[in-house]
Each structure stands twice: as C-alpha cells, then as structure tokens.
Write an enzyme that holds these catalytic residues in place. Structure first.
Site, short mmCIF file in Angstrom:
data_model
loop_
_atom_site.label_atom_id
_atom_site.label_comp_id
_atom_site.label_asym_id
_atom_site.label_seq_id
_atom_site.Cartn_x
_atom_site.Cartn_y
_atom_site.Cartn_z
N ASN A 161 -28.96 9.55 41.35
CA ASN A 161 -28.60 10.02 40.02
C ASN A 161 -27.13 9.62 39.75
O ASN A 161 -26.24 10.00 40.51
CB ASN A 161 -28.77 11.54 39.99
N HIS A 164 -22.82 11.42 37.38
CA HIS A 164 -21.41 11.77 37.58
C HIS A 164 -20.47 10.58 37.49
O HIS A 164 -19.26 10.77 37.36
CB HIS A 164 -21.24 12.54 38.89
N HIS A 197 -29.68 11.75 33.37
CA HIS A 197 -30.06 12.89 32.53
C HIS A 197 -29.35 12.72 31.19
O HIS A 197 -28.12 12.81 31.12
CB HIS A 197 -29.61 14.17 33.24
N ARG A 199 -28.43 14.44 28.35
CA ARG A 199 -28.37 15.82 27.88
C ARG A 199 -28.18 15.86 26.37
O ARG A 199 -27.59 14.94 25.78
CB ARG A 199 -27.22 16.58 28.57
N ARG A 203 -22.89 15.18 27.52
CA ARG A 203 -21.63 15.40 28.25
C ARG A 203 -21.34 14.27 29.25
O ARG A 203 -20.19 14.07 29.62
CB ARG A 203 -21.63 16.75 28.97
N GLU A 224 -34.21 11.96 33.10
CA GLU A 224 -34.32 13.44 33.06
C GLU A 224 -34.01 13.89 31.66
O GLU A 224 -33.06 13.40 31.03
CB GLU A 224 -33.25 14.04 33.97
N THR A 255 -28.20 21.51 36.06
CA THR A 255 -29.50 22.14 35.86
C THR A 255 -29.63 23.31 36.84
O THR A 255 -29.57 23.11 38.05
CB THR A 255 -30.63 21.12 36.13
N GLU A 305 -41.10 17.60 40.69
CA GLU A 305 -39.90 17.49 41.53
C GLU A 305 -39.54 18.91 41.93
O GLU A 305 -39.29 19.76 41.06
CB GLU A 305 -38.75 16.83 40.76
N HIS A 345 -31.82 18.22 44.11
CA HIS A 345 -30.78 19.12 43.62
C HIS A 345 -30.03 19.74 44.80
O HIS A 345 -30.61 20.47 45.59
CB HIS A 345 -31.30 20.23 42.70
N1 PXP Z 1 -32.97 16.48 40.19
C1 PXP Z 1 -32.73 17.06 39.00
C2 PXP Z 1 -33.90 17.43 38.16
C3 PXP Z 1 -31.42 17.31 38.54
O1 PXP Z 1 -31.22 17.91 37.35
C4 PXP Z 1 -30.35 16.92 39.36
C5 PXP Z 1 -28.96 17.15 38.89
O2 PXP Z 1 -28.65 16.30 37.86
C6 PXP Z 1 -30.64 16.29 40.59
C7 PXP Z 1 -31.95 16.12 40.99
C8 PXP Z 1 -29.56 15.82 41.50
O3 PXP Z 1 -28.84 16.90 41.97
P1 PXP Z 1 -27.48 16.67 42.74
O4 PXP Z 1 -26.55 16.01 41.77
O5 PXP Z 1 -27.05 18.03 43.14
O6 PXP Z 1 -27.79 15.77 43.90
#
Ligand code: PXP
Length: 397
Positions: A161, A164, A197, A199, A203, A224, A255, A305, A345
């Site tokens: 992901n 960030h 994601h 959003r 953001r 996402e 999330t 998931e 997550h």
């Molecule tokens: N899966 C989902 C559905 C999420 O919303 C996120 C966070 O954006 C992640 C996985 C990844 O989580 P993390 O950034 O804590 O690894």
C-alpha cells in the site's frame, strides 16, 4: 500430472482442489511416488452408494473407497512410463458431516480420508487384523500431523500500500514523492500488487494517482474505497483489477475497523453487483468474525481481507494469541466458504510471520511499516526485507 482430481457435478460445496492436490502430492512425495498417478474422485452420497454396491455389495454410502491397480507394475504403467497407483473415491457429503462431528474443517477431513485411501493403495489394510488396523491408524495420525505442518508450496503474495508516499507529498502540496514511482519500485522489488485508498477527503492518494497507476501497474491494482457514489463512479470509470470496500470516517487516522457487512448488506450487495457488471472483483475488509464472513460469502464477494489490526495492536502475549486464533479461524471459515482470503492492517516485520504461515491466506496488504522502513533503507530494500519475512514463514523454512 501425478494427481488427477475429478469432482462430480453433484458436489456443490466450494472445495480448493489446489489444496487437496498439494496435500496428496506431498503425501505421495513422502512415499517416493511423486511421479506416479493417483486419481482422486469427489462424489456425493448417492454416487458413492452406487460404487459401494457395485464393488463391495453394500447398499449404502461410505466416506472413502480406494481401488489399487492390481496389475503387475509393467502393465500398471501408463504409455508415458508413469506408474498408476489407483483411484481414491470420497463422498464429500459424508466427509462434510463427519467434519462437523469432529469439529474440524472440511478440507482437513478430506485430507484424512485421502490419507486413508492412499495407505490402502500402498497395501495397508485395517480389515486383516487388529494389529494391522493399529499400524494403519498410527500411520494416518502421523501423516496428517506432518501434512498439517508442511507449509504451502507456493509463497503467500505481498501487496504494498503506497498511500503514505502520497501522505508525504501532500504534506507539502508538491509533486514528490510520487506514489506512482514508488509503486514501480515495489513491483520491481517483488511485490505482487499495489494498493491505494482513494479517500473521500483525498488526504493522500489523488484521482490522478489512481488514473496513472491504472496505466503503469503491471501486477495488480487494488483500489481501497468507501461505498460512496462519487468513488464508486470513479472506480467504474478507471476499472482497477479489484476493489476493496472499507469503512471510512473523516476523523480517523487510518481505517479503524472492518466494514460491517451484516448491517450494510443491501448497500454492499448493490455495490458488488455494479462492480461485477463492470468485471471488477470485490474484496470486503472485515473483522475476523464469523457473521461477517458468512455474510460476505452470501453476498457473493470474491475476496475478504481480514483486519489484522487487533492482533497487531495486542499488548500482551495472551491477547495476541487470542486475536491470532480469531484470524486463523476466520480465514479457515472464509476459505471453506469459497472466498479468497487476504489479510492486512498493522502488519510489520516482527508480527507478520504467524499470519504469513496461515495456509488459507493468499495475500497480505502492507503499507505503513514498509514505507516507514523505506525512509531508512530505501524502498526497494524495505520491500525485499518484508518479502524475506513473508517467504520465510509462508514456506515454513
Ligand atoms: N488493508 C486495508 C483495508 C487498509 O485500510 C490498510 C491501511 O491503509 C492496510 C491494509 C494497510 O495497513 P498498514 O498501513 O497498517 O500496513
């Protein structure tokens, strides 16, 4: 093709033939029979009763029958010189209620019956004497234990992901760092998918990012998103390889919980229908709870998931073990229900191992820990280190 599996049309339960093929394959390997042929036939009770009547003159169904090839070896060889060991027939219907009785999963019960049938092909027989019955029983237990402890034959997949990366960019409102470039580096380092994601408050990830990623991602783009009309329209227009429906609150940092599929079933059903019409598979990000999984399967999602946040945030070993067990059970249930299972997550380099070792989980979605580590060691290295962790555990090395 040493293991040939056929499933009767009358068997309507979702069964992972790959899992059974792998398990029978490794069982054959441990008997030096990897290159031999075994046919596994999955039937319902009625069909099984017909075979039982025809070959054993018993007018009822049974759980497993095996038919060794009784010909001398040269004759048992197929034209390709491969030894044919025989056929194993299993009634999935009987296996299913036995699994309930024994409180084990259907796949595990099928595995036990495969082992039983295979040992018959190897000459074991529990009907000849009590002593032989005990030997066969002990052998079955041992093999089942070993098979359960052999990890998957293929590695669990890792999707990264890159939200960030966009968070840092948005902090300055400039064009760098670019999540599109980051996604390319992740793919080159071995990631099997890219997750973003989009959003509602934009953001981090922007519409432009998703559009450009659609053009550049070579592995798989997983978008996402919340079930808002605006974002649904964007997804239908951009057509990512799949979408993951998540809950979204403006004030949250990330999330927070899984999507409550039970409470929002009508909305989820409608969104799945729209996506399916556009050929976009849907994953539902849910907490590891039985009712959510069952509803996800009922609504026709392709994936779930599982939210690993509570496992990752656990403060004590006991709490972590409990949360892990919930994930393990939910993954098993989802898998048994025919859903493909992802998890994510909060996963980091230390806590990912146990989750990666779960055979029922196909892919992990990880963002924050990898992007954070990338600040110190570079993104390519950070992804490779996570892949090392995941491989180490998923292959049980
Ligand atoms: N899966 C989902 C559905 C999420 O919303 C996120 C966070 O954006 C992640 C996985 C990844 O989580 P993390 O950034 O804590 O690894």
């Amino acid at each position: 093709m040493p293991v040939i599996i056929s499933k009767s049309e009358r068997v309507c339960r979702p069964i992972s033939l790959d899992l059974l093929r792998n398990r029978l394959g490794s069982l054959m390997g441990s008997y030096g029979a990897r290159n031999s042929d075994v046919s596994l036939v999955l039937l319902d009770d009625k069909e099984m009763a017909e075979y039982n009547e025809q070959y054993r003159h018993r007018a009822s169904s049974t759980n497993v029958l095996s038919f060794p090839v009784e010909l001398p070896l040269e004759v048992g060889m197929g034209g390709d010189g491969v030894e044919d060991l025989g056929d194993i027939l299993i009634s999935v219907e009987t296996a299913a209620w036995e699994a309930v009785d024994m409180s084990i999963s259907l796949h595990d019960r099928l595995t036990q019956l495969i082992i039983h049938g295979f040992l018959h092909l190897m000459g074991f027989d529990h009907e000849r004497s009590e002593e032989e019955a005990q030997i066969m029983w002990d052998k079955e237990q041992q093999i089942f234990h070993d098979i359960k402890n052999v990890r998957r034959e293929s590695m669990i997949q890792l999707a990264i992901n890159v939200d960030h990366v966009a968070t840092v960019r948005q902090a300055r409102g400039v064009s760098e760092p670019d999540p599109v470039v980051a996604a390319g580096i992740c793919e080159l380092a071995g990631a099997s998918g890219i997750v973003v994601h989009l959003r509602e408050d934009r953001r981090h990830i922007q519409d432009r990012d998703v559009r450009v990623l659609r053009e550049t991602v070579k592995t798989k783009l997983n978008l996402e998103m919340a079930m808002s009309d605006e974002i649904i329209d964007i997804a239908l227009d951009i057509k990512p390889d799949m979408i993951t429906l998540v809950p979204e609150k403006r004030e949250e940092l990330t999330t927070e919980g899984g999507l409550n599929v039970v409470d929002q079933k009508n909305k989820v059903r409608k969104t799945i229908a729209k996506m399916f019409k556009a050929g976009i598979p849907v994953s539902l990000f849910v907490d590891p709870e039985e009712k959510q999984i069952k509803m996800a399967a009922e609504l026709g999602a392709t994936f779930v998931e599982l939210h690993t946040g509570r496992y990752c945030d656990a403060l004590t070993g006991k709490e972590r073990d409990e949360e892990f067990e919930l994930i393990e059970r939910a993954a098993e249930l989802a898998f048994e229900s025919g859903l493909r299972v992802y998890a994510g997550h909060g996963l980091d380099y230390r806590n990912v191992g146990r989750i990666a070792a779960l055979e029922t989980i196909e892919e992990l979605s990880i963002g924050h820990s990898v992007i954070s580590r990338a600040v110190y060691v570079g993104l390519d290295q950070a992804v490779r280190e996570m892949l090392d962790q995941v491989t180490l555990h998923s292959l049980g090395q």
